[in-house]
Design a protein around this motif. Structure first.
Motif, PDB file in Angstrom:
ATOM      1  N   ASN A 157       0.807  -1.223   0.000  1.00 31.07           N
ATOM      2  CA  ASN A 157       0.000   0.000   0.000  1.00 31.07           C
ATOM      3  C   ASN A 157       0.845   1.279   0.000  1.00 31.07           C
ATOM      4  O   ASN A 157       0.408   2.325   0.480  1.00 31.07           O
ATOM      5  N   THR A 158       2.047   1.167  -0.516  1.00 29.08           N
ATOM      6  CA  THR A 158       2.945   2.318  -0.598  1.00 29.08           C
ATOM      7  C   THR A 158       2.929   2.871  -2.015  1.00 29.08           C
ATOM      8  O   THR A 158       3.165   2.136  -2.976  1.00 29.08           O
ATOM      9  N   ILE A 159       2.639   4.151  -2.148  1.00 32.40           N
ATOM     10  CA  ILE A 159       2.567   4.774  -3.468  1.00 32.40           C
ATOM     11  C   ILE A 159       3.954   5.250  -3.876  1.00 32.40           C
ATOM     12  O   ILE A 159       4.488   6.195  -3.297  1.00 32.40           O
ATOM     13  N   PRO A 160       4.554   4.623  -4.867  1.00 31.91           N
ATOM     14  CA  PRO A 160       5.888   5.039  -5.310  1.00 31.91           C
ATOM     15  C   PRO A 160       5.808   6.298  -6.162  1.00 31.91           C
ATOM     16  O   PRO A 160       4.721   6.737  -6.558  1.00 31.91           O
ATOM     17  N   PRO A 161       6.965   6.908  -6.466  1.00 37.71           N
ATOM     18  CA  PRO A 161       6.956   8.088  -7.331  1.00 37.71           C
ATOM     19  C   PRO A 161       6.427   7.750  -8.725  1.00 37.71           C
ATOM     20  O   PRO A 161       6.419   6.604  -9.147  1.00 37.71           O
ATOM     21  N   TYR A 162       5.972   8.790  -9.410  1.00 44.12           N
ATOM     22  CA  TYR A 162       5.475   8.687 -10.789  1.00 44.12           C
ATOM     23  C   TYR A 162       4.280   7.734 -10.894  1.00 44.12           C
ATOM     24  O   TYR A 162       4.183   6.930 -11.812  1.00 44.12           O
ATOM     25  N   THR A 163       3.404   7.837  -9.898  1.00 45.07           N
ATOM     26  CA  THR A 163       2.202   7.013  -9.891  1.00 45.07           C
ATOM     27  C   THR A 163       0.968   7.908  -9.901  1.00 45.07           C
ATOM     28  O   THR A 163       0.874   8.846  -9.105  1.00 45.07           O
ATOM     29  N   MET A 164       0.047   7.629 -10.798  1.00 41.61           N
ATOM     30  CA  MET A 164      -1.234   8.341 -10.811  1.00 41.61           C
ATOM     31  C   MET A 164      -2.227   7.561  -9.971  1.00 41.61           C
ATOM     32  O   MET A 164      -2.576   6.426 -10.294  1.00 41.61           O
ATOM     33  N   ASN A 165      -2.660   8.185  -8.877  1.00 42.31           N
ATOM     34  CA  ASN A 165      -3.572   7.543  -7.945  1.00 42.31           C
ATOM     35  C   ASN A 165      -5.001   7.962  -8.270  1.00 42.31           C
ATOM     36  O   ASN A 165      -5.387   9.122  -8.090  1.00 42.31           O
ATOM     37  N   LEU A 166      -5.818   7.015  -8.758  1.00 38.19           N
ATOM     38  CA  LEU A 166      -7.213   7.284  -9.077  1.00 38.19           C
ATOM     39  C   LEU A 166      -8.147   6.769  -7.989  1.00 38.19           C
ATOM     40  O   LEU A 166      -9.359   6.741  -8.176  1.00 38.19           O
ATOM     41  N   ASP A 167      -7.577   6.318  -6.884  1.00 34.44           N
ATOM     42  CA  ASP A 167      -8.298   5.757  -5.736  1.00 34.44           C
ATOM     43  C   ASP A 167      -8.783   4.334  -5.996  1.00 34.44           C
ATOM     44  O   ASP A 167      -8.664   3.474  -5.127  1.00 34.44           O
ATOM     45  N   TYR A 168      -9.344   4.078  -7.149  1.00 33.12           N
ATOM     46  CA  TYR A 168      -9.817   2.721  -7.446  1.00 33.12           C
ATOM     47  C   TYR A 168      -8.834   1.952  -8.318  1.00 33.12           C
ATOM     48  O   TYR A 168      -8.903   0.733  -8.412  1.00 33.12           O
ATOM     49  N   CYS A 169      -7.904   2.653  -8.957  1.00 31.08           N
ATOM     50  CA  CYS A 169      -6.848   2.052  -9.769  1.00 31.08           C
ATOM     51  C   CYS A 169      -5.620   2.955  -9.731  1.00 31.08           C
ATOM     52  O   CYS A 169      -5.701   4.118  -9.302  1.00 31.08           O
ATOM     53  N   PHE A 170      -4.511   2.420 -10.198  1.00 31.49           N
ATOM     54  CA  PHE A 170      -3.269   3.182 -10.227  1.00 31.49           C
ATOM     55  C   PHE A 170      -2.610   3.027 -11.586  1.00 31.49           C
ATOM     56  O   PHE A 170      -2.682   1.967 -12.213  1.00 31.49           O
ATOM     57  N   MET A 171      -1.993   4.106 -12.035  1.00 31.80           N
ATOM     58  CA  MET A 171      -1.132   4.050 -13.214  1.00 31.80           C
ATOM     59  C   MET A 171       0.301   4.099 -12.701  1.00 31.80           C
ATOM     60  O   MET A 171       0.789   5.145 -12.268  1.00 31.80           O
ATOM     61  N   LEU A 172       0.954   2.948 -12.721  1.00 26.46           N
ATOM     62  CA  LEU A 172       2.263   2.796 -12.095  1.00 26.46           C
ATOM     63  C   LEU A 172       3.365   2.878 -13.150  1.00 26.46           C
ATOM     64  O   LEU A 172       3.616   1.934 -13.894  1.00 26.46           O
ATOM     65  N   ILE A 260       3.963  17.307 -12.989  1.00 24.65           N
ATOM     66  CA  ILE A 260       5.206  16.634 -13.360  1.00 24.65           C
ATOM     67  C   ILE A 260       6.429  17.353 -12.807  1.00 24.65           C
ATOM     68  O   ILE A 260       7.544  16.825 -12.884  1.00 24.65           O
ATOM     69  N   THR A 261       6.213  18.543 -12.252  1.00 24.65           N
ATOM     70  CA  THR A 261       7.345  19.281 -11.685  1.00 24.65           C
ATOM     71  C   THR A 261       7.615  18.897 -10.241  1.00 24.65           C
ATOM     72  O   THR A 261       8.615  19.311  -9.673  1.00 24.65           O
ATOM     73  N   ILE A 262       6.718  18.112  -9.632  1.00 23.83           N
ATOM     74  CA  ILE A 262       6.903  17.687  -8.254  1.00 23.83           C
ATOM     75  C   ILE A 262       6.862  16.165  -8.180  1.00 23.83           C
ATOM     76  O   ILE A 262       6.295  15.499  -9.053  1.00 23.83           O
ATOM     77  N   LEU A 263       7.457  15.640  -7.133  1.00 25.82           N
ATOM     78  CA  LEU A 263       7.582  14.189  -7.020  1.00 25.82           C
ATOM     79  C   LEU A 263       6.250  13.529  -6.700  1.00 25.82           C
ATOM     80  O   LEU A 263       5.899  12.511  -7.283  1.00 25.82           O
ATOM     81  N   ARG A 264       5.506  14.108  -5.768  1.00 22.44           N
ATOM     82  CA  ARG A 264       4.207  13.550  -5.388  1.00 22.44           C
ATOM     83  C   ARG A 264       3.149  14.648  -5.486  1.00 22.44           C
ATOM     84  O   ARG A 264       3.330  15.745  -4.969  1.00 22.44           O
ATOM     85  N   VAL A 265       2.057  14.317  -6.127  1.00 22.02           N
ATOM     86  CA  VAL A 265       0.982  15.272  -6.336  1.00 22.02           C
ATOM     87  C   VAL A 265      -0.017  15.176  -5.193  1.00 22.02           C
ATOM     88  O   VAL A 265      -0.401  14.078  -4.786  1.00 22.02           O
ATOM     89  N   ALA A 266      -0.428  16.323  -4.667  1.00 21.10           N
ATOM     90  CA  ALA A 266      -1.425  16.341  -3.595  1.00 21.10           C
ATOM     91  C   ALA A 266      -2.733  15.749  -4.095  1.00 21.10           C
ATOM     92  O   ALA A 266      -3.137  15.996  -5.236  1.00 21.10           O
ATOM     93  N   PRO A 267      -3.424  14.961  -3.257  1.00 24.41           N
ATOM     94  CA  PRO A 267      -4.685  14.331  -3.692  1.00 24.41           C
ATOM     95  C   PRO A 267      -5.709  15.343  -4.199  1.00 24.41           C
ATOM     96  O   PRO A 267      -6.436  15.070  -5.151  1.00 24.41           O
ATOM     97  N   LEU A 268      -5.773  16.519  -3.569  1.00 19.78           N
ATOM     98  CA  LEU A 268      -6.746  17.530  -3.992  1.00 19.78           C
ATOM     99  C   LEU A 268      -6.478  17.990  -5.426  1.00 19.78           C
ATOM    100  O   LEU A 268      -7.411  18.175  -6.216  1.00 19.78           O
ATOM    101  N   ILE A 269      -5.192  18.143  -5.773  1.00 18.04           N
ATOM    102  CA  ILE A 269      -4.822  18.565  -7.129  1.00 18.04           C
ATOM    103  C   ILE A 269      -5.250  17.507  -8.137  1.00 18.04           C
ATOM    104  O   ILE A 269      -5.804  17.816  -9.200  1.00 18.04           O
ATOM    105  N   SER A 270      -5.031  16.249  -7.801  1.00 18.34           N
ATOM    106  CA  SER A 270      -5.447  15.159  -8.696  1.00 18.34           C
ATOM    107  C   SER A 270      -6.964  15.123  -8.853  1.00 18.34           C
ATOM    108  O   SER A 270      -7.479  14.889  -9.957  1.00 18.34           O
TER     109      SER A 270
END
Length: 318
Positions: A157-172, A260-270
Protein backbone atom coordinates in the motif's frame (compact mmCIF):
# COMPACT_ATOMS: atom_id res chain seq x y z
CA UNK A 1 -15.75 10.70 5.56
CA UNK A 2 -13.66 13.91 5.69
CA UNK A 3 -14.57 17.17 3.97
CA UNK A 4 -12.48 16.35 0.89
CA UNK A 5 -14.22 13.00 0.53
CA UNK A 6 -17.68 14.56 0.84
CA UNK A 7 -16.93 17.26 -1.76
CA UNK A 8 -15.34 14.75 -4.12
CA UNK A 9 -18.19 12.26 -3.83
CA UNK A 10 -20.82 14.98 -4.27
CA UNK A 11 -19.05 16.50 -7.29
CA UNK A 12 -18.68 13.24 -9.20
CA UNK A 13 -22.15 12.10 -8.20
CA UNK A 14 -23.61 15.29 -9.70
CA UNK A 15 -21.58 14.77 -12.88
CA UNK A 16 -22.87 11.20 -13.14
CA UNK A 17 -26.50 12.16 -12.48
CA UNK A 18 -26.33 14.76 -15.25
CA UNK A 19 -24.09 12.97 -17.73
CA UNK A 20 -25.69 9.52 -17.96
CA UNK A 21 -29.35 10.47 -18.56
CA UNK A 22 -28.49 13.53 -20.69
CA UNK A 23 -26.22 11.62 -23.05
CA UNK A 24 -28.68 8.72 -23.18
CA UNK A 25 -31.39 11.20 -24.13
CA UNK A 26 -29.31 12.61 -27.00
CA UNK A 27 -28.45 9.13 -28.29
CA UNK A 28 -32.05 7.93 -28.08
CA UNK A 29 -33.37 11.06 -29.80
CA UNK A 30 -31.11 10.59 -32.82
CA UNK A 31 -31.61 6.82 -32.94
CA UNK A 32 -35.38 7.30 -32.85
CA UNK A 33 -35.11 9.81 -35.69
CA UNK A 34 -33.10 7.29 -37.67
CA UNK A 35 -35.71 4.55 -37.11
CA UNK A 36 -38.56 6.86 -38.13
CA UNK A 37 -36.92 8.74 -41.01
CA UNK A 38 -34.39 6.07 -42.08
CA UNK A 39 -31.66 8.72 -42.29
CA UNK A 40 -29.66 11.16 -40.20
CA UNK A 41 -27.90 14.37 -41.11
CA UNK A 42 -24.10 14.35 -40.99
CA UNK A 43 -24.01 16.61 -37.94
CA UNK A 44 -26.58 14.39 -36.18
CA UNK A 45 -24.44 11.27 -36.75
CA UNK A 46 -21.41 13.02 -35.28
CA UNK A 47 -23.43 14.26 -32.30
CA UNK A 48 -24.80 10.75 -31.68
CA UNK A 49 -21.28 9.28 -31.60
CA UNK A 50 -20.13 12.17 -29.41
CA UNK A 51 -22.95 11.53 -26.92
CA UNK A 52 -22.07 7.82 -26.87
CA UNK A 53 -18.38 8.63 -26.23
CA UNK A 54 -19.36 10.99 -23.38
CA UNK A 55 -21.67 8.34 -21.94
CA UNK A 56 -18.86 5.78 -21.90
CA UNK A 57 -16.53 8.30 -20.22
CA UNK A 58 -19.15 8.62 -17.47
CA UNK A 59 -19.33 4.83 -17.08
CA UNK A 60 -15.55 4.31 -17.04
CA UNK A 61 -14.49 7.32 -14.97
CA UNK A 62 -17.28 9.30 -13.28
CA UNK A 63 -19.07 6.28 -11.80
CA UNK A 64 -15.90 4.50 -10.54
CA UNK A 65 -14.63 7.80 -9.15
CA UNK A 66 -17.92 8.34 -7.33
CA UNK A 67 -17.86 4.84 -5.85
CA UNK A 68 -14.25 5.28 -4.73
CA UNK A 69 -15.08 8.61 -3.08
CA UNK A 70 -17.95 6.93 -1.22
CA UNK A 71 -15.52 4.37 0.17
CA UNK A 72 -16.03 1.47 -2.24
CA UNK A 73 -12.54 0.44 -3.29
CA UNK A 74 -10.92 -2.61 -4.88
CA UNK A 75 -13.95 -3.29 -7.10
CA UNK A 76 -11.56 -3.81 -10.04
CA UNK A 77 -8.80 -6.37 -10.36
CA UNK A 78 -5.77 -5.69 -12.57
CA UNK A 79 -7.59 -6.73 -15.74
CA UNK A 80 -10.60 -4.61 -14.82
CA UNK A 81 -8.37 -1.59 -14.23
CA UNK A 82 -6.63 -2.06 -17.57
CA UNK A 83 -9.92 -2.35 -19.48
CA UNK A 84 -11.53 0.55 -17.60
CA UNK A 85 -8.63 2.96 -18.12
CA UNK A 86 -8.16 1.88 -21.75
CA UNK A 87 -11.84 2.60 -22.44
CA UNK A 88 -11.69 5.89 -20.57
CA UNK A 89 -8.68 7.16 -22.49
CA UNK A 90 -10.06 5.94 -25.79
CA UNK A 91 -13.51 7.47 -25.36
CA UNK A 92 -12.17 10.68 -23.84
CA UNK A 93 -9.94 11.05 -26.90
CA UNK A 94 -12.94 10.36 -29.12
CA UNK A 95 -14.79 13.12 -27.30
CA UNK A 96 -12.22 15.73 -28.35
CA UNK A 97 -11.74 14.37 -31.88
CA UNK A 98 -15.49 14.11 -32.56
CA UNK A 99 -15.99 17.65 -31.27
CA UNK A 100 -13.23 18.69 -33.67
CA UNK A 101 -14.90 16.78 -36.53
CA UNK A 102 -18.22 18.47 -35.73
CA UNK A 103 -16.52 21.87 -35.76
CA UNK A 104 -14.77 21.18 -39.08
CA UNK A 105 -17.97 19.95 -40.68
CA UNK A 106 -19.94 22.98 -39.48
CA UNK A 107 -17.27 25.30 -40.87
CA UNK A 108 -17.43 23.45 -44.18
CA UNK A 109 -21.24 23.48 -44.23
CA UNK A 110 -21.54 27.27 -43.88
CA UNK A 111 -18.54 28.13 -46.06
CA UNK A 112 -19.32 29.88 -49.36
CA UNK A 113 -19.11 28.00 -52.65
CA UNK A 114 -15.94 29.88 -53.54
CA UNK A 115 -14.14 28.72 -50.38
CA UNK A 116 -11.28 26.22 -50.50
CA UNK A 117 -13.32 24.13 -48.05
CA UNK A 118 -16.23 23.80 -50.49
CA UNK A 119 -15.08 20.43 -51.96
CA UNK A 120 -15.32 18.92 -48.47
CA UNK A 121 -19.08 19.50 -48.38
CA UNK A 122 -19.56 16.28 -50.30
CA UNK A 123 -16.43 14.45 -49.13
CA UNK A 124 -17.13 14.51 -45.36
CA UNK A 125 -20.66 13.00 -45.58
CA UNK A 126 -19.43 10.47 -48.13
CA UNK A 127 -16.54 9.22 -45.97
CA UNK A 128 -18.00 10.03 -42.54
CA UNK A 129 -18.17 6.47 -41.20
CA UNK A 130 -14.61 5.80 -42.35
CA UNK A 131 -13.44 8.98 -40.60
CA UNK A 132 -15.16 7.98 -37.35
CA UNK A 133 -13.74 4.45 -37.59
CA UNK A 134 -10.27 5.93 -38.10
CA UNK A 135 -10.69 8.06 -34.95
CA UNK A 136 -11.69 4.97 -32.95
CA UNK A 137 -8.62 3.09 -34.16
CA UNK A 138 -6.34 6.09 -33.59
CA UNK A 139 -7.31 6.64 -29.99
CA UNK A 140 -7.43 3.02 -28.92
CA UNK A 141 -4.12 2.20 -30.58
CA UNK A 142 -2.46 5.18 -28.85
CA UNK A 143 -3.97 4.34 -25.44
CA UNK A 144 -2.32 0.94 -24.99
CA UNK A 145 -0.12 2.36 -22.23
CA UNK A 146 -3.13 1.86 -19.94
CA UNK A 147 -2.75 -1.90 -20.44
CA UNK A 148 0.96 -1.73 -19.61
CA UNK A 149 0.85 0.45 -16.49
CA UNK A 150 -2.61 0.05 -14.89
CA UNK A 151 -2.83 -1.95 -11.65
CA UNK A 152 -5.53 -2.36 -9.02
CA UNK A 153 -3.31 -2.30 -5.93
CA UNK A 154 0.20 -1.47 -4.80
CA UNK A 155 2.77 -3.50 -2.91
CA UNK A 156 2.50 -2.78 0.85
CA UNK A 157 0.00 0.00 0.00
CA UNK A 158 2.95 2.32 -0.60
CA UNK A 159 2.57 4.77 -3.47
CA UNK A 160 5.89 5.04 -5.31
CA UNK A 161 6.96 8.09 -7.33
CA UNK A 162 5.48 8.69 -10.79
CA UNK A 163 2.20 7.01 -9.89
CA UNK A 164 -1.23 8.34 -10.81
CA UNK A 165 -3.57 7.54 -7.94
CA UNK A 166 -7.21 7.28 -9.08
CA UNK A 167 -8.30 5.76 -5.74
CA UNK A 168 -9.82 2.72 -7.45
CA UNK A 169 -6.85 2.05 -9.77
CA UNK A 170 -3.27 3.18 -10.23
CA UNK A 171 -1.13 4.05 -13.21
CA UNK A 172 2.26 2.80 -12.09
CA UNK A 173 5.14 4.23 -14.14
CA UNK A 174 8.45 2.71 -13.15
CA UNK A 175 10.57 5.46 -14.69
CA UNK A 176 10.31 9.21 -15.02
CA UNK A 177 10.96 8.95 -18.76
CA UNK A 178 7.92 6.72 -19.35
CA UNK A 179 5.77 8.95 -17.16
CA UNK A 180 6.80 12.01 -19.18
CA UNK A 181 6.62 10.38 -22.62
CA UNK A 182 3.11 8.99 -22.12
CA UNK A 183 1.83 12.25 -20.67
CA UNK A 184 3.30 14.51 -23.34
CA UNK A 185 2.32 12.05 -26.06
CA UNK A 186 -1.34 12.15 -25.01
CA UNK A 187 -1.28 15.94 -24.65
CA UNK A 188 0.37 16.44 -28.06
CA UNK A 189 -2.10 14.09 -29.75
CA UNK A 190 -5.09 15.94 -28.32
CA UNK A 191 -3.49 19.32 -28.93
CA UNK A 192 -3.56 18.72 -32.70
CA UNK A 193 -7.36 18.46 -32.58
CA UNK A 194 -7.61 21.40 -30.16
CA UNK A 195 -5.63 23.68 -32.49
CA UNK A 196 -7.73 22.58 -35.48
CA UNK A 197 -10.91 23.27 -33.48
CA UNK A 198 -9.71 26.75 -32.57
CA UNK A 199 -8.82 27.56 -36.19
CA UNK A 200 -12.17 26.31 -37.51
CA UNK A 201 -14.07 28.10 -34.75
CA UNK A 202 -12.33 31.33 -35.69
CA UNK A 203 -13.34 30.74 -39.29
CA UNK A 204 -16.97 30.10 -38.26
CA UNK A 205 -17.07 33.29 -36.19
CA UNK A 206 -15.67 35.28 -39.11
CA UNK A 207 -18.35 33.91 -41.44
CA UNK A 208 -21.07 34.63 -38.88
CA UNK A 209 -19.81 38.19 -38.48
CA UNK A 210 -19.80 38.73 -42.24
CA UNK A 211 -23.32 37.34 -42.43
CA UNK A 212 -24.54 39.65 -39.65
CA UNK A 213 -23.11 42.64 -41.49
CA UNK A 214 -25.00 41.65 -44.65
CA UNK A 215 -28.22 41.22 -42.67
CA UNK A 216 -27.88 44.74 -41.30
CA UNK A 217 -27.69 46.10 -44.82
CA UNK A 218 -30.49 43.96 -46.22
CA UNK A 219 -33.37 43.63 -43.79
CA UNK A 220 -35.83 41.07 -45.08
CA UNK A 221 -38.36 38.58 -43.77
CA UNK A 222 -37.83 36.34 -46.79
CA UNK A 223 -38.13 32.61 -46.06
CA UNK A 224 -34.71 32.11 -47.65
CA UNK A 225 -33.17 33.45 -44.44
CA UNK A 226 -34.72 30.72 -42.27
CA UNK A 227 -32.17 28.13 -43.35
CA UNK A 228 -29.40 30.59 -42.75
CA UNK A 229 -30.68 31.34 -39.25
CA UNK A 230 -30.73 27.60 -38.49
CA UNK A 231 -27.13 27.31 -39.69
CA UNK A 232 -26.17 30.30 -37.55
CA UNK A 233 -27.77 28.72 -34.48
CA UNK A 234 -26.04 25.39 -35.12
CA UNK A 235 -22.72 27.16 -35.66
CA UNK A 236 -23.11 29.05 -32.40
CA UNK A 237 -23.75 25.78 -30.54
CA UNK A 238 -20.65 24.19 -32.08
CA UNK A 239 -18.48 27.17 -31.15
CA UNK A 240 -19.85 26.97 -27.60
CA UNK A 241 -18.83 23.30 -27.37
CA UNK A 242 -15.36 24.14 -28.67
CA UNK A 243 -14.87 26.98 -26.17
CA UNK A 244 -15.97 24.75 -23.29
CA UNK A 245 -13.68 21.91 -24.35
CA UNK A 246 -10.69 24.22 -24.80
CA UNK A 247 -11.22 25.68 -21.31
CA UNK A 248 -11.55 22.26 -19.65
CA UNK A 249 -8.63 20.86 -21.66
CA UNK A 250 -6.50 23.84 -20.67
CA UNK A 251 -7.21 23.48 -16.95
CA UNK A 252 -6.63 19.72 -17.11
CA UNK A 253 -3.25 20.04 -18.80
CA UNK A 254 -2.06 23.03 -16.79
CA UNK A 255 -2.56 20.92 -13.68
CA UNK A 256 -0.80 17.98 -15.34
CA UNK A 257 2.21 20.11 -16.33
CA UNK A 258 2.36 21.36 -12.75
CA UNK A 259 2.16 17.81 -11.40
CA UNK A 260 5.21 16.63 -13.36
CA UNK A 261 7.35 19.28 -11.69
CA UNK A 262 6.90 17.69 -8.25
CA UNK A 263 7.58 14.19 -7.02
CA UNK A 264 4.21 13.55 -5.39
CA UNK A 265 0.98 15.27 -6.34
CA UNK A 266 -1.42 16.34 -3.60
CA UNK A 267 -4.69 14.33 -3.69
CA UNK A 268 -6.75 17.53 -3.99
CA UNK A 269 -4.82 18.56 -7.13
CA UNK A 270 -5.45 15.16 -8.70
CA UNK A 271 -9.15 15.37 -7.82
CA UNK A 272 -9.48 18.78 -9.51
CA UNK A 273 -7.73 17.52 -12.63
CA UNK A 274 -9.93 14.41 -12.90
CA UNK A 275 -13.03 16.55 -12.34
CA UNK A 276 -12.22 18.87 -15.25
CA UNK A 277 -11.19 15.90 -17.40
CA UNK A 278 -14.76 14.56 -17.12
CA UNK A 279 -16.76 17.79 -16.80
CA UNK A 280 -17.28 18.07 -20.58
CA UNK A 281 -19.30 14.84 -20.57
CA UNK A 282 -22.00 16.59 -18.51
CA UNK A 283 -21.91 20.02 -20.14
CA UNK A 284 -21.85 18.83 -23.77
CA UNK A 285 -25.26 17.05 -23.79
CA UNK A 286 -26.89 20.02 -22.05
CA UNK A 287 -25.70 22.31 -24.85
CA UNK A 288 -26.96 19.82 -27.45
CA UNK A 289 -30.36 19.42 -25.77
CA UNK A 290 -30.90 23.18 -25.48
CA UNK A 291 -29.78 24.02 -29.03
CA UNK A 292 -30.57 21.07 -31.30
CA UNK A 293 -34.07 21.32 -32.88
CA UNK A 294 -34.33 17.58 -33.52
CA UNK A 295 -33.68 16.68 -29.87
CA UNK A 296 -36.08 19.39 -28.71
CA UNK A 297 -38.82 18.06 -31.01
CA UNK A 298 -38.38 14.58 -29.54
CA UNK A 299 -38.67 15.98 -26.02
CA UNK A 300 -41.84 17.85 -26.93
CA UNK A 301 -43.27 14.68 -28.48
CA UNK A 302 -42.57 12.66 -25.33
CA UNK A 303 -44.09 15.41 -23.19
CA UNK A 304 -47.25 15.50 -25.34
CA UNK A 305 -47.63 11.71 -25.16
CA UNK A 306 -47.35 11.81 -21.37
CA UNK A 307 -49.95 14.57 -21.17
CA UNK A 308 -52.32 12.57 -23.40
CA UNK A 309 -51.81 9.44 -21.28
CA UNK A 310 -52.39 11.42 -18.07
CA UNK A 311 -55.54 12.98 -19.50
CA UNK A 312 -56.80 9.55 -20.61
CA UNK A 313 -56.22 8.06 -17.16
CA UNK A 314 -57.99 10.94 -15.45
CA UNK A 315 -60.94 10.55 -17.84
CA UNK A 316 -61.21 6.82 -17.10
CA UNK A 317 -61.26 7.39 -13.35
CA UNK A 318 -64.04 9.95 -13.52
Amino acid sequence: MDNRGVIKASSFLILTIISVPANLLVCCAFLHSYLIEAKLLTADIILCHLAFANLMVAFTRSIPQTLAALGYVNFFDDIGCKISLLCFRGFRGLSVSLTCLLCVYQAVAISPATSKLAPLKMKIPQFLLYIILFLYLLYYSTSVSSILYAVSSLFNNTIPPYTMNLDYCFMLYKEYSSYMSVGFGVMARDLVFIVLMIVMSGYILRLLYQHSQKVKKIRSSDHSHKGRRAETKASGAVVTLVVLYVVFFGIDNIIWVYSITILRVAPLISDIRVFFATLYTSVCPIVVITTNPKVQRKLKLVKMKREVQTTGRNTCTM
